[in-house]
Design a protein around this motif. Structure first.
Motif, PDB file in Angstrom:
ATOM      1  N   ILE A  91       0.737  -1.202  -0.145  1.00 53.96           N
ATOM      2  CA  ILE A  91      -0.189  -0.034   0.013  1.00 53.96           C
ATOM      3  C   ILE A  91       0.869   1.182  -0.095  1.00 53.96           C
ATOM      4  O   ILE A  91       0.614   2.196  -0.655  1.00 53.96           O
ATOM      5  N   ALA A  92       2.085   1.265   0.748  1.00 52.91           N
ATOM      6  CA  ALA A  92       2.704   2.405   0.837  1.00 52.91           C
ATOM      7  C   ALA A  92       3.522   2.741  -0.517  1.00 52.91           C
ATOM      8  O   ALA A  92       3.780   3.863  -0.780  1.00 52.91           O
ATOM      9  N   ALA A  93       3.775   1.676  -1.230  1.00 54.73           N
ATOM     10  CA  ALA A  93       4.540   1.487  -2.688  1.00 54.73           C
ATOM     11  C   ALA A  93       3.624   2.334  -3.485  1.00 54.73           C
ATOM     12  O   ALA A  93       4.183   2.989  -4.726  1.00 54.73           O
ATOM     13  N   LEU A  94       2.215   2.273  -3.336  1.00 58.06           N
ATOM     14  CA  LEU A  94       1.486   3.187  -4.313  1.00 58.06           C
ATOM     15  C   LEU A  94       1.358   4.615  -4.323  1.00 58.06           C
ATOM     16  O   LEU A  94       1.322   5.315  -5.271  1.00 58.06           O
ATOM     17  N   GLY A  95       2.052   5.242  -3.301  1.00 57.02           N
ATOM     18  CA  GLY A  95       2.359   6.473  -2.997  1.00 57.02           C
ATOM     19  C   GLY A  95       0.761   7.083  -2.687  1.00 57.02           C
ATOM     20  O   GLY A  95      -0.039   6.558  -2.766  1.00 57.02           O
ATOM     21  N   PRO A  96       0.799   8.430  -2.133  1.00 57.18           N
ATOM     22  CA  PRO A  96      -0.388   9.121  -1.919  1.00 57.18           C
ATOM     23  C   PRO A  96      -1.526   9.069  -2.866  1.00 57.18           C
ATOM     24  O   PRO A  96      -2.759   8.835  -2.702  1.00 57.18           O
ATOM     25  N   GLU A  97      -1.176   9.431  -4.046  1.00 57.60           N
ATOM     26  CA  GLU A  97      -1.979   9.485  -5.174  1.00 57.60           C
ATOM     27  C   GLU A  97      -2.613   7.949  -5.359  1.00 57.60           C
ATOM     28  O   GLU A  97      -3.842   7.855  -5.745  1.00 57.60           O
ATOM     29  N   GLY A  98      -2.049   6.987  -5.569  1.00 61.40           N
ATOM     30  CA  GLY A  98      -2.219   5.543  -5.778  1.00 61.40           C
ATOM     31  C   GLY A  98      -3.109   5.151  -4.824  1.00 61.40           C
ATOM     32  O   GLY A  98      -4.114   4.429  -4.977  1.00 61.40           O
ATOM     33  N   ARG A  99      -2.822   5.438  -3.389  1.00 57.99           N
ATOM     34  CA  ARG A  99      -3.601   4.840  -2.437  1.00 57.99           C
ATOM     35  C   ARG A  99      -5.034   5.619  -2.304  1.00 57.99           C
ATOM     36  O   ARG A  99      -5.991   5.019  -2.160  1.00 57.99           O
ATOM     37  N   ALA A 100      -5.000   6.877  -2.787  1.00 61.57           N
ATOM     38  CA  ALA A 100      -6.381   7.713  -2.835  1.00 61.57           C
ATOM     39  C   ALA A 100      -7.247   7.083  -3.842  1.00 61.57           C
ATOM     40  O   ALA A 100      -8.416   6.953  -3.897  1.00 61.57           O
ATOM     41  N   ALA A 101      -6.496   6.649  -4.797  1.00 58.69           N
ATOM     42  CA  ALA A 101      -7.294   6.205  -6.145  1.00 58.69           C
ATOM     43  C   ALA A 101      -7.814   4.743  -6.015  1.00 58.69           C
ATOM     44  O   ALA A 101      -8.922   4.399  -6.210  1.00 58.69           O
ATOM     45  N   MET A 102      -7.174   3.928  -5.146  1.00 62.69           N
ATOM     46  CA  MET A 102      -7.338   2.835  -4.867  1.00 62.69           C
ATOM     47  C   MET A 102      -8.631   2.630  -3.812  1.00 62.69           C
ATOM     48  O   MET A 102      -9.594   1.893  -3.891  1.00 62.69           O
ATOM     49  N   ALA A 103      -8.521   3.452  -2.696  1.00 66.19           N
ATOM     50  CA  ALA A 103      -9.470   3.469  -1.981  1.00 66.19           C
ATOM     51  C   ALA A 103     -10.642   4.184  -2.274  1.00 66.19           C
ATOM     52  O   ALA A 103     -11.812   3.798  -2.068  1.00 66.19           O
ATOM     53  N   GLY A 104     -10.544   5.001  -3.509  1.00 63.16           N
ATOM     54  CA  GLY A 104     -11.661   5.788  -4.052  1.00 63.16           C
ATOM     55  C   GLY A 104     -12.479   4.694  -4.860  1.00 63.16           C
ATOM     56  O   GLY A 104     -13.604   5.059  -5.063  1.00 63.16           O
ATOM     57  N   ALA A 105     -11.705   4.087  -5.416  1.00 59.47           N
ATOM     58  CA  ALA A 105     -12.334   2.911  -6.368  1.00 59.47           C
ATOM     59  C   ALA A 105     -13.289   1.966  -5.768  1.00 59.47           C
ATOM     60  O   ALA A 105     -13.939   1.257  -6.261  1.00 59.47           O
ATOM     61  N   ASN A 106     -13.178   1.920  -4.335  1.00 57.83           N
ATOM     62  CA  ASN A 106     -13.775   1.083  -3.475  1.00 57.83           C
ATOM     63  C   ASN A 106     -15.295   1.704  -3.017  1.00 57.83           C
ATOM     64  O   ASN A 106     -15.290   2.778  -2.690  1.00 57.83           O
ATOM     65  N   PRO A 107     -16.431   1.195  -3.242  1.00 55.03           N
ATOM     66  CA  PRO A 107     -17.652   1.568  -3.035  1.00 55.03           C
ATOM     67  C   PRO A 107     -17.601   2.123  -1.461  1.00 55.03           C
ATOM     68  O   PRO A 107     -18.367   2.925  -1.323  1.00 55.03           O
ATOM     69  N   ALA A 108     -16.805   1.129  -0.756  1.00 53.69           N
ATOM     70  CA  ALA A 108     -16.761   1.582   0.619  1.00 53.69           C
ATOM     71  C   ALA A 108     -15.948   2.740   0.921  1.00 53.69           C
ATOM     72  O   ALA A 108     -16.070   3.345   2.216  1.00 53.69           O
ATOM     73  N   GLY A 109     -15.246   3.088   0.183  1.00 55.50           N
ATOM     74  CA  GLY A 109     -14.361   4.438   0.304  1.00 55.50           C
ATOM     75  C   GLY A 109     -13.240   4.292   1.212  1.00 55.50           C
ATOM     76  O   GLY A 109     -12.622   5.040   1.810  1.00 55.50           O
ATOM     77  N   ARG A 110     -13.037   2.919   1.389  1.00 54.88           N
ATOM     78  CA  ARG A 110     -11.688   2.710   2.243  1.00 54.88           C
ATOM     79  C   ARG A 110     -11.063   1.463   2.155  1.00 54.88           C
ATOM     80  O   ARG A 110     -11.763   0.526   1.258  1.00 54.88           O
ATOM     81  N   PHE A 111     -10.094   1.142   2.911  1.00 53.43           N
ATOM     82  CA  PHE A 111      -9.449  -0.263   2.559  1.00 53.43           C
ATOM     83  C   PHE A 111     -10.014  -1.104   3.918  1.00 53.43           C
ATOM     84  O   PHE A 111     -10.521  -0.527   4.597  1.00 53.43           O
ATOM     85  N   GLY A 112      -9.879  -2.372   3.682  1.00 55.35           N
ATOM     86  CA  GLY A 112     -10.304  -3.403   4.653  1.00 55.35           C
ATOM     87  C   GLY A 112      -9.611  -3.309   5.824  1.00 55.35           C
ATOM     88  O   GLY A 112      -8.336  -2.896   6.061  1.00 55.35           O
ATOM     89  N   ARG A 113     -10.246  -3.652   7.104  1.00 55.70           N
ATOM     90  CA  ARG A 113      -9.420  -3.747   8.362  1.00 55.70           C
ATOM     91  C   ARG A 113      -9.457  -5.249   8.704  1.00 55.70           C
ATOM     92  O   ARG A 113     -10.295  -6.008   8.377  1.00 55.70           O
TER      93      ARG A 113
END
Length: 256
Positions: A200-222
């Motif tokens: 996740i860290a390797a994605l960078g800030p923009e990549g992380r935001a894009a990946m989380a944003g692509a999830n209907p839940a709007g976040r990563f899982g716990r």
């Protein structure tokens, strides 16, 4: 609400992440937990956390579940300590990810060994004890990577291994039916754990935001998102759930 009172549960990979969360949840619901991990320090910390809450847990560590000896040692420890096995949660896995044209055969074999072979070996070791108990449940951790391709993280070997877990689970349904053994799987999406944090860290800030944003839940899982589902599937409340794969991904597969 699910209840695991009186159940004896094997949970692999309890040194952290989803395994630790599952150990805590299962113990809170009354199960006696026998965990295992290659990470001895993390495994001991989990036992301490469970016991601090008044739960019952022991752990076999370090143990290598990619060997018949390691898997048998883990299962036999549970039988000797608590008298049997009711639940096997094959949670542990280690993957190698990377672009397709950079995936080596060694990386491919590593993923199949640490994501598919360990499920087979642990199930093989626990099976006679589940039969002797008069039934139980096997819960296998698959992945959304076994269902769909990934745009953000290359997961060829990981996806192939988890696809194998999905198919293996279906076969266990037929084999377990005469013995009262259910088999189910859970397919998590991206869950934030010590193992996935570097990816996740390797994605960078923009990549992380894009990946989380692509999830209907709007976040990563716990990890707790998966642990609560596993506890339900392990309970008698899910007694008619057999052969199913429960996707825990925030909606990624439903609305990609």
């Amino acid at each position: 609400m699910s209840d695991l009172s009186g159940k004896i549960a094997l949970i692999s990979g309890t040194g952290g992440g989803m395994g630790r969360a599952a150990a805590l949840e299962f113990a809170r619901q009354g199960a006696a937990v026998v965990g295992c991990d290659m990470n001895a320090e993390g495994a001991e910390e989990t036992v301490a956390l469970v016991e601090a809450e008044g739960g019952r847990m022991r752990s076999v560590h370090p143990v290598d579940l990619t060997t018949e000896e390691g898997a048998a040692r883990w299962a036999e420890d549970a039988v000797q300590a608590f008298g049997g096995i009711d639940i096997l949660f094959n949670n542990a896995s280690v993957a190698r990810v990377g672009p397709w044209d950079e995936v080596t055969y060694e990386a491919w074999k590593f993923s199949l060994t640490y994501e598919l072979d360990i499920v087979y070996l642990s199930t093989k070791a626990a099976w006679p004890h589940l039969v002797a108990r008069g039934g139980g449940v096997v819960i296998n951790t698959a992945s959304v990577a076994g269902h769909i391709g990934a745009r953000f993280v290359h997961q060829h070997a990981h996806g192939a291994a988890k696809g194998g877990v999905l198919a293996f689970t279906k076969q266990l349904v037929a084999s377990g039916a005469p013995h009262g053994i259910r088999a189910v799987s859970i397919s998590p999406g991206l869950i934030v754990t010590p193992a996935t944090e570097p990816v996740i860290a390797a994605l960078g800030p923009e990549g992380r935001a894009a990946m989380a944003g692509a999830n209907p839940a709007g976040r990563f899982g716990r990890p707790e998102d998966v642990a609560s589902v596993a506890a339900f599937l392990a309970s008698d409340a899910a007694g008619y759930v057999n052969g199913s794969d429960i996707v825990v991904d925030g909606g990624v597969i439903a609305a990609p």
